[in-house]
Scaffold this motif. Structure first.
Motif, PDB file in Angstrom:
ATOM      1  N   SER A  37       9.878 -17.735   3.402  1.00 18.13           N
ATOM      2  CA  SER A  37       9.128 -17.239   2.251  1.00 18.13           C
ATOM      3  C   SER A  37       8.138 -16.163   2.681  1.00 18.13           C
ATOM      4  CB  SER A  37       8.381 -18.383   1.571  1.00 18.13           C
ATOM      5  OG  SER A  37       9.274 -19.326   1.027  1.00 18.13           O
ATOM      6  N   TYR A  38       7.484 -16.367   3.832  1.00 16.34           N
ATOM      7  CA  TYR A  38       6.538 -15.372   4.321  1.00 16.34           C
ATOM      8  C   TYR A  38       7.243 -14.040   4.597  1.00 16.34           C
ATOM      9  CZ  TYR A  38       3.741 -19.601   5.416  1.00 16.34           C
ATOM     10  OH  TYR A  38       3.076 -20.797   5.367  1.00 16.34           O
ATOM     11  N   MET A  39       8.408 -14.115   5.223  1.00 16.24           N
ATOM     12  CA  MET A  39       9.124 -12.881   5.549  1.00 16.24           C
ATOM     13  C   MET A  39       9.668 -12.208   4.280  1.00 16.24           C
ATOM     14  SD  MET A  39       8.412 -12.838   8.674  1.00 16.24           S
ATOM     15  CE  MET A  39       9.196 -11.276   9.050  1.00 16.24           C
ATOM     16  N   TYR A  40      10.069 -13.013   3.317  1.00 11.58           N
ATOM     17  CA  TYR A  40      10.462 -12.445   2.018  1.00 11.58           C
ATOM     18  C   TYR A  40       9.264 -11.749   1.377  1.00 11.58           C
ATOM     19  CZ  TYR A  40      11.450 -12.233  -2.975  1.00 11.58           C
ATOM     20  OH  TYR A  40      11.596 -11.793  -4.273  1.00 11.58           O
ATOM     21  N   GLY A  41       8.111 -12.443   1.349  1.00 10.39           N
ATOM     22  CA  GLY A  41       6.911 -11.857   0.761  1.00 10.39           C
ATOM     23  C   GLY A  41       6.487 -10.588   1.472  1.00 10.39           C
ATOM     24  N   ASP A  42       6.589 -10.573   2.794  1.00 14.19           N
ATOM     25  CA  ASP A  42       6.235  -9.370   3.546  1.00 14.19           C
ATOM     26  C   ASP A  42       7.191  -8.220   3.258  1.00 14.19           C
ATOM     27  OD1 ASP A  42       4.017 -10.505   4.645  1.00 14.19           O
ATOM     28  OD2 ASP A  42       4.667 -10.380   6.728  1.00 14.19           O
ATOM     29  N   ALA A  43       8.482  -8.514   3.118  1.00 16.50           N
ATOM     30  CA  ALA A  43       9.453  -7.472   2.801  1.00 16.50           C
ATOM     31  C   ALA A  43       9.164  -6.861   1.432  1.00 16.50           C
ATOM     32  CB  ALA A  43      10.873  -8.038   2.852  1.00 16.50           C
ATOM     33  N   VAL A  44       8.872  -7.710   0.453  1.00 18.63           N
ATOM     34  CA  VAL A  44       8.525  -7.225  -0.887  1.00 18.63           C
ATOM     35  C   VAL A  44       7.259  -6.372  -0.835  1.00 18.63           C
ATOM     36  CG1 VAL A  44       7.742  -7.953  -3.176  1.00 18.63           C
ATOM     37  CG2 VAL A  44       9.680  -9.102  -2.105  1.00 18.63           C
ATOM     38  N   ALA A  45       6.277  -6.830  -0.066  1.00 20.18           N
ATOM     39  CA  ALA A  45       5.009  -6.110   0.031  1.00 20.18           C
ATOM     40  C   ALA A  45       5.188  -4.759   0.712  1.00 20.18           C
ATOM     41  CB  ALA A  45       3.993  -6.953   0.801  1.00 20.18           C
ATOM     42  N   ILE A  46       5.940  -4.719   1.803  1.00 19.49           N
ATOM     43  CA  ILE A  46       6.186  -3.450   2.502  1.00 19.49           C
ATOM     44  C   ILE A  46       6.902  -2.472   1.581  1.00 19.49           C
ATOM     45  CG2 ILE A  46       7.506  -2.376   4.370  1.00 19.49           C
ATOM     46  CD1 ILE A  46       6.790  -4.857   6.076  1.00 19.49           C
ATOM     47  N   ALA A  47       7.877  -2.970   0.819  1.00 15.65           N
ATOM     48  CA  ALA A  47       8.592  -2.104  -0.119  1.00 15.65           C
ATOM     49  C   ALA A  47       7.640  -1.530  -1.165  1.00 15.65           C
ATOM     50  CB  ALA A  47       9.720  -2.879  -0.788  1.00 15.65           C
ATOM     51  N   ALA A  48       6.752  -2.371  -1.685  1.00 15.46           N
ATOM     52  CA  ALA A  48       5.807  -1.913  -2.714  1.00 15.46           C
ATOM     53  C   ALA A  48       4.839  -0.873  -2.160  1.00 15.46           C
ATOM     54  CB  ALA A  48       5.045  -3.104  -3.282  1.00 15.46           C
ATOM     55  N   MET A  49       4.321  -1.131  -0.951  1.00 18.48           N
ATOM     56  CA  MET A  49       3.381  -0.181  -0.350  1.00 18.48           C
ATOM     57  C   MET A  49       4.090   1.105   0.063  1.00 18.48           C
ATOM     58  SD  MET A  49       0.719  -2.638   1.746  1.00 18.48           S
ATOM     59  CE  MET A  49       1.950  -3.649   2.579  1.00 18.48           C
ATOM     60  N   ALA A  50       5.348   1.009   0.470  1.00 20.29           N
ATOM     61  CA  ALA A  50       6.119   2.207   0.810  1.00 20.29           C
ATOM     62  C   ALA A  50       6.311   3.094  -0.416  1.00 20.29           C
ATOM     63  CB  ALA A  50       7.467   1.812   1.405  1.00 20.29           C
ATOM     64  N   LYS A  51       6.526   2.474  -1.570  1.00 17.56           N
ATOM     65  CA  LYS A  51       6.634   3.250  -2.811  1.00 17.56           C
ATOM     66  C   LYS A  51       5.320   3.969  -3.096  1.00 17.56           C
ATOM     67  CE  LYS A  51      10.146   0.415  -5.104  1.00 17.56           C
ATOM     68  NZ  LYS A  51      10.413  -0.520  -6.241  1.00 17.56           N
ATOM     69  N   MET A  52       4.203   3.285  -2.888  1.00 13.52           N
ATOM     70  CA  MET A  52       2.891   3.917  -3.076  1.00 13.52           C
ATOM     71  C   MET A  52       2.723   5.129  -2.175  1.00 13.52           C
ATOM     72  SD  MET A  52       0.137   0.794  -3.289  1.00 13.52           S
ATOM     73  CE  MET A  52      -1.215   1.955  -3.091  1.00 13.52           C
ATOM     74  N   ALA A  53       3.264   5.003  -0.966  1.00 11.12           N
ATOM     75  CA  ALA A  53       3.119   6.076   0.025  1.00 11.12           C
ATOM     76  C   ALA A  53       4.175   7.163  -0.131  1.00 11.12           C
ATOM     77  CB  ALA A  53       3.192   5.482   1.429  1.00 11.12           C
ATOM     78  N   GLY A  54       5.061   7.026  -1.097  1.00 14.16           N
ATOM     79  CA  GLY A  54       6.100   8.024  -1.315  1.00 14.16           C
ATOM     80  C   GLY A  54       7.217   7.975  -0.292  1.00 14.16           C
ATOM     81  N   ARG A  55       7.409   6.806   0.334  1.00 13.61           N
ATOM     82  CA  ARG A  55       8.440   6.663   1.375  1.00 13.61           C
ATOM     83  C   ARG A  55       9.602   5.839   0.807  1.00 13.61           C
ATOM     84  NH1 ARG A  55       4.807   5.017   6.570  1.00 13.61           N
ATOM     85  NH2 ARG A  55       6.851   5.028   7.587  1.00 13.61           N
ATOM     86  N   SER A  56      10.411   6.480   0.018  1.00 14.02           N
ATOM     87  CA  SER A  56      11.456   5.788  -0.733  1.00 14.02           C
ATOM     88  C   SER A  56      12.499   5.148   0.173  1.00 14.02           C
ATOM     89  CB  SER A  56      12.130   6.737  -1.720  1.00 14.02           C
ATOM     90  OG  SER A  56      12.676   7.865  -1.052  1.00 14.02           O
ATOM     91  N   ASP A  57      12.842   5.803   1.283  1.00 10.80           N
ATOM     92  CA  ASP A  57      13.844   5.224   2.189  1.00 10.80           C
ATOM     93  C   ASP A  57      13.350   3.897   2.766  1.00 10.80           C
ATOM     94  OD1 ASP A  57      15.462   7.357   1.711  1.00 10.80           O
ATOM     95  OD2 ASP A  57      15.079   8.378   3.616  1.00 10.80           O
ATOM     96  N   LEU A  58      12.083   3.866   3.174  1.00  7.71           N
ATOM     97  CA  LEU A  58      11.504   2.636   3.708  1.00  7.71           C
ATOM     98  C   LEU A  58      11.450   1.561   2.616  1.00  7.71           C
ATOM     99  CD1 LEU A  58      10.160   1.268   6.165  1.00  7.71           C
ATOM    100  CD2 LEU A  58       7.953   2.095   5.297  1.00  7.71           C
ATOM    101  N   ALA A  59      11.091   1.971   1.408  1.00  7.28           N
ATOM    102  CA  ALA A  59      11.039   1.022   0.292  1.00  7.28           C
ATOM    103  C   ALA A  59      12.419   0.425   0.038  1.00  7.28           C
ATOM    104  CB  ALA A  59      10.524   1.716  -0.963  1.00  7.28           C
ATOM    105  N   ASP A  60      13.446   1.246   0.072  1.00  9.62           N
ATOM    106  CA  ASP A  60      14.815   0.761  -0.155  1.00  9.62           C
ATOM    107  C   ASP A  60      15.244  -0.206   0.947  1.00  9.62           C
ATOM    108  OD1 ASP A  60      14.959   2.290  -2.427  1.00  9.62           O
ATOM    109  OD2 ASP A  60      16.133   3.910  -1.508  1.00  9.62           O
ATOM    110  N   THR A  61      14.887   0.127   2.194  1.00  7.61           N
ATOM    111  CA  THR A  61      15.256  -0.723   3.327  1.00  7.61           C
ATOM    112  C   THR A  61      14.672  -2.124   3.172  1.00  7.61           C
ATOM    113  OG1 THR A  61      15.452   1.131   4.855  1.00  7.61           O
ATOM    114  CG2 THR A  61      15.037  -1.033   5.831  1.00  7.61           C
TER     115      THR A  61
END
Length: 541
Positions: A234-258
């Motif tokens: 669950s922690y790793m799922y939550g971290d993946a979701v969080a990284i994707a959300a913050m990557a979108k904020m930063a304009g890093r769509s490839d990282l968000a998709d990953t």
């Protein structure tokens, strides 16, 4: 961290607390008596940056104020801010937050432990001055080395929770890169044979001598066993979701998709492998003997997936929550048990290891469960529990945070594990009466668990009970878990959220706060919503 970098970060995160002080309804002085009483009853064994003498000044400048008719709940709210303040520690590399006040041998640099750091961020994000948690995350990412992964820690999700309250984009990319690096390290060390699921030892989850470990070890209690557990996944799922959300904020769509893809894969694997149709619960699979069967025991960690809004909105999964209300399941007077009470290996023991997760109630797990429950009530349509159930569990948790002195006086107290039937702090009783002498040094010394910073409480009031639901968007969502028949009034005031001061109140008669009858929301002192009814509100800010 260089001195220049540290000074830059201090400047970047200068507090905004004095700007909005005129836009509040509650008077801080109303609550000073709580702090005075805590100080008067305290044997201040271990001082850090803010001593008891400094406590009121610090709290007055930094915390949201809360008032309600339930004065025991109100007292616990201020008590937990008073204890959190004790754990702010100044180091040559900035501020950190400790778990234990005395030095313990299993801690890392500056007596830090990553195990409860996620709780520290969820709780501490409501302090007006963001410098403490900004320094703390920089410590974990830049200064701690591998200690960030010594224990399970939902670091990216915790940072997203912090950013939702204190938005900051200037340092987002650099911290995001370090969080991504941390995630990949977890993949390297805690997955086997390219499995999408992660393993963890129960002790490294902070949950040693668990009932699951006893099942996996043929009935013999073990201080640590490795398994595919609902926690770490669950922690790793939550971290993946969080990284994707913050990557979108930063304009890093490839990282968000990953990382969106990573979250989808973990969720699919968890639902397929860690959901037990027979238990109707999330469980663990031990690694030894290449076992693929979920252990036949419900543990409180089975609710952790909802902490990250992972399970589908379906009665199949939601019905797991019925076990929380079951007296043969997890319900007990002084807090939920960490193992279902009907299970063969459920135990409340005063022998062996002083920290056991096979029955006692643990504030760490209780606060995880309450956060998960608030998410269920806020984000799901299938929910066999209600806001009243949340309130009952929160009240039991509050009432458990007490200790009766030898003279009969009852004072607020937070320690390690609780006897769910008597309210006794088990570890404290064990260590005080240790064979060979009380308070052994190799176990942390005198009153090692006093003011233990291993859980949340104030966040459960702010984001759960009163329902300030945070978001990375410029949106204010309030969804109280209270009904109008519960209290005649309440007020959560002086909440610094996205650089604005928020006040949420309910006044049945209109005479308590003289702002009119009903449910009201203020931003920077301006009324932006009013209703006779307590309801869910989402407003752009």
């Amino acid at each position: 961290m260089t001195a220049i970098k540290y000074l830059f970060l201090c400047f970047l995160f200068l507090p905004a607390k004095t700007v909005f002080s005129q836009n509040t309804i509650l008077s801080p002085q109303t609550f000073k008596h709580y702090i005075d009483s805590f100080n008067a009853d305290d044997n201040e064994l271990y001082k850090q940056y803010y001593s008891n003498e400094d406590a009121w000044k610090f709290l007055k400048e930094n915390i949201p104020f809360f008032e309600c008719p339930d004065k025991e709940l109100e007292k616990t709210y201020y008590f937990r801010w008073w204890t959190f303040r004790k754990h702010i520690k100044k180091t040559p590399e900035g501020f950190v937050i400790t778990e234990f006040l005395p030095d313990v041998s299993w801690a890392g640099k500056y007596n830090t432990i990553s195990c409860a750091a996620g709780h520290h961020f969820y709780e501490g994000r409501w302090l007006h001055d963001p410098v403490y948690l900004n320094d703390y995350m920089n410590f974990w990412l830049y200064e701690s080395g591998d200690a960030i992964r010594k224990y399970s820690f939902w670091a990216a999700d915790a940072w997203k929770a912090f950013l939702s309250v204190h938005p900051e984009k200037k340092t987002l990319n650099s911290i995001l890169d370090k969080l991504v690096h941390n995630y990949y390290k977890w993949e390297e060390t805690h997955r086997e044979n390219k499995s999408p699921l992660f393993w963890q030892a129960d002790g490294a989850d902070g949950m040693e001598v668990s009932a699951g470990g006893q099942w996996a070890n043929n009935g013999i209690p073990t201080p640590s066993y490795k398994a595919l557990r609902p926690t770490i996944n669950s922690y790793m799922y939550g971290d993946a979701v969080a990284i994707a959300a913050m990557a979108k904020m930063a304009g890093r769509s490839d990282l968000a998709d990953t990382f969106t893809s990573k979250a989808i894969i973990i969720k699919s694997a968890m639902m397929h492998s860690l959901w037990s149709d027979s238990l109707k619960f999330f469980g663990s699979i031990p690694l030894q003997n290449k076992n693929t069967n979920i252990l036949p025991v419900r543990e409180l960690i089975g609710f952790v997936p909802w902490y990250f809004n992972m399970p589908d909105d379906d009665t199949t999964y939601a019905n797991a929550w019925k076990q929380l209300e079951n007296h043969r399941g997890f319900m007990a007077k002084w807090g939920p048990t960490t193992c279902e009470q009907r299970n063969l290996y459920f135990s409340i023991s005063y022998e062996g290891h002083e920290c056991q997760w096979n029955g006692p109630s643990w504030p760490y797990a209780t606060s995880q469960t309450l956060t998960a429950m608030a998410n269920l009530l806020d984000n799901y349509t299938c929910k066999p529990v209600t806001g009243d159930d949340y309130f009952s569990l929160l009240s039991a948790y509050s009432n458990s945070q007490r200790r009766k002195l030898e003279n009969g006086k009852v004072i607020p107290w937070i320690d390690e594990n609780i006897n769910p039937y008597t309210g006794d702090w088990i570890s404290r009783t064990r260590l005080k009466n240790w064979v060979g002498g009380p308070w052994p040094k190799n176990k942390g010394g005198k009153e090692r668990g006093k003011d233990y910073n291993h859980s949340t409480f104030c966040d459960l009031i702010i984001s759960g009970l009163i329902g300030l639901r945070t978001s990375l968007k410029d949106t204010l969502t309030i969804n109280p878990l209270l009904t109008a028949d519960k209290w005649d009034y309440f007020c959560l005031d002086n909440v610094l959220y996205q650089n604005k001061i928020i006040t949420v109140l309910y006044d049945k008669t209109g005479k308590k706060y003289n702002r009119g009858k009903g449910f009201k929301i203020f931003v920077n002192g301006k009324l932006i919503y009013s209703s006779r009814l307590i309801n869910k509100v989402s407003i752009p800010i």
